[in-house]
Scaffold this active site. Structure first.
Site, mmCIF file in Angstrom:
data_model
loop_
_atom_site.group_PDB
_atom_site.id
_atom_site.type_symbol
_atom_site.label_atom_id
_atom_site.label_comp_id
_atom_site.label_asym_id
_atom_site.label_seq_id
_atom_site.Cartn_x
_atom_site.Cartn_y
_atom_site.Cartn_z
ATOM 1 N N LYS A 1 23.815 0.641 0.060
ATOM 2 C CA LYS A 1 23.230 -0.522 0.742
ATOM 3 C C LYS A 1 23.411 -0.454 2.247
ATOM 4 O O LYS A 1 24.473 -0.090 2.742
ATOM 5 C CB LYS A 1 23.879 -1.796 0.230
ATOM 6 C CG LYS A 1 23.617 -1.980 -1.223
ATOM 7 C CD LYS A 1 23.048 -3.316 -1.555
ATOM 8 C CE LYS A 1 22.590 -3.226 -2.991
ATOM 9 N NZ LYS A 1 21.859 -4.348 -3.459
ATOM 10 N N GLU B 1 30.385 -0.602 -14.570
ATOM 11 C CA GLU B 1 29.753 0.716 -14.513
ATOM 12 C C GLU B 1 30.814 1.758 -14.198
ATOM 13 O O GLU B 1 31.453 1.687 -13.157
ATOM 14 C CB GLU B 1 28.700 0.687 -13.408
ATOM 15 C CG GLU B 1 28.014 2.002 -13.205
ATOM 16 C CD GLU B 1 26.789 1.854 -12.315
ATOM 17 O OE1 GLU B 1 26.059 0.868 -12.453
ATOM 18 O OE2 GLU B 1 26.601 2.745 -11.480
ATOM 19 N N GLU C 1 0.816 -1.206 0.000
ATOM 20 C CA GLU C 1 0.000 0.000 0.000
ATOM 21 C C GLU C 1 0.856 1.266 0.000
ATOM 22 O O GLU C 1 0.518 2.266 -0.632
ATOM 23 C CB GLU C 1 -0.900 0.030 1.246
ATOM 24 C CG GLU C 1 -1.972 -1.041 1.293
ATOM 25 C CD GLU C 1 -1.479 -2.341 1.929
ATOM 26 O OE1 GLU C 1 -0.264 -2.637 1.869
ATOM 27 O OE2 GLU C 1 -2.327 -3.070 2.472
ATOM 28 N N ILE D 1 24.587 -4.376 -22.735
ATOM 29 C CA ILE D 1 24.719 -5.240 -21.559
ATOM 30 C C ILE D 1 23.655 -6.329 -21.510
ATOM 31 O O ILE D 1 23.728 -7.243 -20.697
ATOM 32 C CB ILE D 1 24.714 -4.378 -20.279
ATOM 33 C CG1 ILE D 1 25.793 -3.300 -20.358
ATOM 34 C CG2 ILE D 1 24.931 -5.197 -19.025
ATOM 35 C CD1 ILE D 1 27.206 -3.812 -20.604
ATOM 36 N N CYS E 1 25.049 -0.494 -18.056
ATOM 37 C CA CYS E 1 24.194 -1.576 -17.568
ATOM 38 C C CYS E 1 23.113 -1.811 -18.625
ATOM 39 O O CYS E 1 23.157 -1.212 -19.708
ATOM 40 C CB CYS E 1 23.590 -1.192 -16.208
ATOM 41 S SG CYS E 1 22.854 -2.606 -15.326
ATOM 42 N N GLU F 1 27.985 -7.079 -3.488
ATOM 43 C CA GLU F 1 27.173 -6.803 -2.302
ATOM 44 C C GLU F 1 27.099 -7.999 -1.360
ATOM 45 O O GLU F 1 26.659 -7.846 -0.229
ATOM 46 C CB GLU F 1 25.777 -6.342 -2.702
ATOM 47 C CG GLU F 1 24.900 -7.437 -3.240
ATOM 48 C CD GLU F 1 23.574 -6.895 -3.759
ATOM 49 O OE1 GLU F 1 23.590 -5.919 -4.508
ATOM 50 O OE2 GLU F 1 22.542 -7.477 -3.405
ATOM 51 N N CYS G 1 27.574 -4.283 -11.980
ATOM 52 C CA CYS G 1 27.006 -2.932 -11.974
ATOM 53 C C CYS G 1 27.662 -2.043 -10.935
ATOM 54 O O CYS G 1 26.962 -1.519 -10.074
ATOM 55 C CB CYS G 1 25.534 -2.938 -11.636
ATOM 56 S SG CYS G 1 24.577 -4.205 -12.336
ATOM 57 N N CYS H 1 10.226 -2.193 -4.483
ATOM 58 C CA CYS H 1 10.217 -3.425 -3.704
ATOM 59 C C CYS H 1 10.714 -4.568 -4.588
ATOM 60 O O CYS H 1 10.572 -4.517 -5.795
ATOM 61 C CB CYS H 1 8.796 -3.746 -3.244
ATOM 62 S SG CYS H 1 8.078 -2.430 -2.248
ATOM 63 N N HIS I 1 21.247 5.060 -16.014
ATOM 64 C CA HIS I 1 20.315 5.431 -14.950
ATOM 65 C C HIS I 1 19.747 6.826 -15.154
ATOM 66 O O HIS I 1 18.876 7.250 -14.416
ATOM 67 C CB HIS I 1 21.010 5.338 -13.587
ATOM 68 C CG HIS I 1 21.463 3.944 -13.280
ATOM 69 N ND1 HIS I 1 22.767 3.549 -13.416
ATOM 70 C CD2 HIS I 1 20.768 2.854 -12.907
ATOM 71 C CE1 HIS I 1 22.852 2.246 -13.114
ATOM 72 N NE2 HIS I 1 21.657 1.813 -12.808
HETATM 73 N N1 GLN Z 1 21.884 -8.401 -18.531
HETATM 74 C C1 GLN Z 1 21.180 -7.624 -17.575
HETATM 75 C C2 GLN Z 1 20.455 -6.486 -18.268
HETATM 76 O O1 GLN Z 1 20.947 -5.971 -19.195
HETATM 77 C C3 GLN Z 1 22.122 -7.044 -16.532
HETATM 78 C C4 GLN Z 1 21.384 -6.231 -15.505
HETATM 79 C C5 GLN Z 1 22.217 -5.884 -14.298
HETATM 80 O O2 GLN Z 1 23.415 -5.956 -14.336
HETATM 81 N N2 GLN Z 1 21.607 -5.473 -13.227
HETATM 82 O O3 GLN Z 1 19.382 -6.083 -17.870
HETATM 83 ZN ZN ZN Z 2 24.428 -3.816 -14.446
#
Ligand code: GLN
Ligand code: ZN
Length: 762
Positions: free
Chosen positions: A121, A674, A17, A440, A735, A614, A652, A525, A703
């Site tokens: 993170k 990246e 929600e 990518i 990416c 991560e 990434c 999420c 992004h």
């Molecule tokens: N191959 C995936 C894409 O291009 C890689 C995504 C990622 O690294 N988070 O969406």
């Molecule tokens: Zn990526």
């Protein structure tokens, strides 16, 4: 009598929600008052869910992020938003995401969009917080209104409230100074504000405050430890009882420090640091509360309550009134309610516990301790049956898979020859120009893709119709790439809802929830798939799509897979075997896919390890162990191919200075990373370590909706060429492009291909 409490409850709501409320507000479809009312109703409902507890967290609810809440409470706003004229909540969203709702902005000229706060993170979880920003002359000023208002709500609802705040050291540690000054130097200015905050909370009738200091489970140098002593000596002046909360790991060398701080109680993560509980009890003064987090707050499995009681009962005997029982950490990291999962297989469902069920476990444990096990005999028997069913289920155990992992041959992880010998063979086969261009993996997720997927789900579209729709999208991607003149093509990933879920759905040993959402950041999420059993790949997962794409072009088509470490790190995983074993099982399954692609004639195969970094443990001392098995898992997946098959991997992030050696050990022929936002960081990494194989430093920041110019990308590649020989450089975006529009992607890639041509001409 042992007491029960909770460190934090998921705030998104059982049906997300909060996400829908936030997004409706940002889009201008609802009012600020409606959003605030939604927040109040979620808080109330979540307190009702926790009604059986002796103490309930207040202040854990957040409209975006609890660290950002703390920045506002402490009056630590970035200079760029300090002069904002409108409502505080709008300013809060501006720091969180660069802008609030356009319609809320009555001061558009003076207070429009700003740079969003950096996000990173939260410890080793997949939750992202907004990084506090500091400069040498940062000052703090208390704004306790959020907590005071929520305490009033809690009082009205007769909730036994325990406010939750981020502690002063963890707050400073999580932040970054923008001017290279020392953030610890701000402590003396910060402490009076904390004392004032605690005093304000006491004035609201609060008895206990939970102060979260999870950095106590990380390596701290002498300066930070000393700061703990100073800080908590100062906070002891406030007229309220403090529960110092640690979680996610062991205290280790910080144990004596944590035990001697002048607080009234200490919370220990008794899932990850159970072996320290005895030492903590021995070290703590006899008047202090010991809160034990005995139910795993990070995973979705039922606790083995009888086993917990066997261990906890003598401890409880020793502690008496001083014992508190809780989940190990905030339940922010698990979904809200298993009750909603009507479609989940009944047997698997019987093994699971989400947030509400975990609190019921805490309640059963406390009743068993306080009233004797007979008082909860039925609950304990039901729990024992579920645990036994999971342990013995043939769906969990596949002896052939276990044997394959036990008998792993090290040769599985080795290529036939080193890169230096493979590279010319690949060059002869692929015939690529210098500065080869590629992308990518994903191309824009169009409305057509989303419609076809939802029609297929609802039954409106049959399987053949769905395949045809996806093939149309693949064909579109291939045509566009040919027109752009890219060198190594991709199929575009139209058929994938998510890079982990897509593979989980096709592997044996995985289950899926319908509503098992966990907050990643803000309104975003994720629904991690649930790895419950030994992993087997019944059949090829990607080959038909890649072959279809290859049939449309004579250019090399990259096979596209997600690596075992990333699948593991973005799933809820088993707690009945080490993560390393689960990862190696995934590696063997994904290796089969790699070999099937190769047999089908695919000459370039990319294996994404977006989440490898991560997964690094919180303590550096444990990094090497993790990197050893993570790199081994990747190598097993990737390295069974012939010399002339080219393996790519993608990550990434650019800050891998610390782990570049491990990444080089993966021995991928090409890595794409990246870098476009932070070209200097890449260069730093290559100062200390020469990456030995091919590398594609991303030159297009996907992004951002901005279209990078050819000149900009040429400039970035020239910077890279100063450190890495040109014959080992690739030109590619940062990416995947799935979140972008074709209208942005085409001009950006046109510029990128033109940049490669310019570089080649020199
Ligand atoms: N191959 C995936 C894409 O291009 C890689 C995504 C990622 O690294 N988070 O969406
Ligand atoms: Zn990526």
């Amino acid at each position: 009598m042992a007491k029960t409490h909770n460190l934090g409850f998921p705030r998104i709501g059982a049906k997300r929600e909060l996400k829908f409320g936030q997004e409706a507000y940002w889009k201008g479809q609802s009012s600020r008052d409606a959003l605030k009312a939604l927040g109040a109703s979620l808080r109330l409902r979540h307190w009702q869910d926790q009604a059986a507890l002796d103490l309930t967290p207040v202040g854990d609810f957040s409209f975006y992020d609890q660290v950002l809440d703390m920045s506002f409470t402490l009056g630590n706003l970035p200079a760029r938003v300090k002069d904002f004229h409108g409502d505080v909540l709008d300013n809060y969203f501006r720091v969180a995401r660069g802008r609030s709702a356009a319609h809320a902005d009555t001061h558009a000229e003076c207070c429009g969009g700003v740079a969003a706060g950096e996000m990173t993170k939260w410890f080793d979880t997949n939750y992202h917080y907004i990084v506090p920003e500091f400069v040498a002359d940062t000052t703090f000023a208390l704004d306790a209104s959020r907590l005071v208002e929520q305490l009033a709500e809690a009082r009205a609802a007769r909730v036994r409230a325990k406010p939750v705040i981020v502690g002063p050291l963890t707050y400073l540690w999580l932040g970054k100074t923008k001017d290279d000054s020392d953030r610890l130097a701000l402590l003396s200015r910060l402490l009076p504000v904390y004392v004032e905050l605690l005093t304000t909370l006491a004035a609201q009738g609060v008895e206990w405050v939970q102060i979260d200091e999870p950095i106590l489970v990380t390596e701290l140098d002498a300066g930070w430890r000393e700061a703990f002593e100073t800080a908590y000596a100062a906070l002891a002046a406030a007229p309220v009882k403090c529960l110092l909360a640690t979680y996610f790991g062991e205290l280790q060398d910080n144990l004596p420090l944590a035990c001697r701080l002048p607080v009234d109680g200490l919370h220990i993560d008794a899932i990850n640091a159970r072996n320290e509980v005895a030492a903590v009890i021995a070290a703590l003064p006899a008047d202090k509360v010991v809160s034990l987090g005995v139910v795993d707050g990070r995973n979705i499995w039922k606790s083995d309550l009888n086993a917990v009681l066997d261990w906890l009962t003598p401890v409880a005997g020793q502690l008496g009134e001083r014992l508190w029982i809780a989940p190990s950490c905030s339940l922010l990291h698990v979904p809200v309610d298993l009750e909603s999962e009507s479609k989940l297989d009944a047997e698997i469902r019987s093994w699971l516990a989400f947030a509400r069920q975990k609190l019921a476990e805490v309640d059963v444990l406390a009743r068993a301790i306080n009233d004797g096990r007979d008082a909860v005999a039925a609950e304990l028997a039901a729990n024992a049956a579920a645990i036994a069913s999971r342990r013995a289920s043939p769906r969990v155990h596949n002896p052939a898979v276990k044997a394959a992992v036990e008998n792993l041959d090290a040769a599985l992880g080795r290529r036939q020859h080193p890169y230096a010998q493979r590279a010319p063979k690949q060059a002869a086969k692929l015939k690529l120009p210098r500065y080869p261009t590629t992308t990518i993996g994903s191309f824009p997720q169009t409305a057509e893709i989303r419609n076809a997927r939802s029609q297929f789900k609802s039954g409106e579209l049959d399987h053949a119709g769905y395949v045809a729709a996806m093939q149309r999208e693949i064909e579109r991607s291939v045509r566009e790439q040919e027109a752009l003149g890219l060198d190594v093509l991709v199929h575009g990933e139209a058929e994938r809802n998510d890079m982990v879920e897509y593979f989980g759905e096709q592997l044996e040993g995985y289950a899926f929830s319908q509503f098992g959402w966990v907050q990643s950041y803000g309104s975003r999420c994720v629904k991690p798939p649930i790895m419950f059993g030994d992993i087997r790949r019944p059949k090829a997962m990607t080959v038909a799509w890649i072959l279809y794409a290859q049939s449309l072009t004579s250019k090399p088509m990259k096979g596209m897979l997600t690596g075992p470490v990333t699948i593991l790190n973005w799933s809820f995983v088993r707690d009945d075997q080490p993560r390393a074993v689960s990862c190696l099982q995934l590696a063997l399954a994904m290796r089969e896919e790699v070999l099937d692609l190769e047999r089908a004639g695919v000459r370039v195969i990319q294996i994404d390890e977006a989440a490898l970094r991560e997964g690094l443990p919180l303590r550096r001392a444990q990094w090497q162990h993790y990197l050893d098995w993570a790199v081994q898992a990747f190598r097993i997946t990737a390295n069974g191919v012939q010399d002339d098959t080219q393996i790519h991997t993608h990550m990434c992030y650019s800050e891998f200075n610390d782990i570049l050696g491990a990444i080089a050990d993966m021995d991928a022929d090409v890595i794409t990373i990246e870098t476009s936002r932070s070209d200097m960081e890449l260069l730093d990494a290559f100062d200390s370590f020469q990456y030995p194989n091919d590398i594609g430093p991303g030159v297009y920041d996907i992004h951002s909706p901005n279209i990078p110019t050819q000149e900009h990308m040429v400039k970035l590649m020239r910077l890279a060429a100063e450190r890495i020989p040109a014959q080992r450089l690739w030109v590619n975006p940062d990416c995947g492009l799935k979140t972008r529009q074709w209208a942005e992607v085409i001009p950006a890639l046109q510029n990128m291909v033109a940049a490669a041509k310019t570089l080649r001409a020199q």
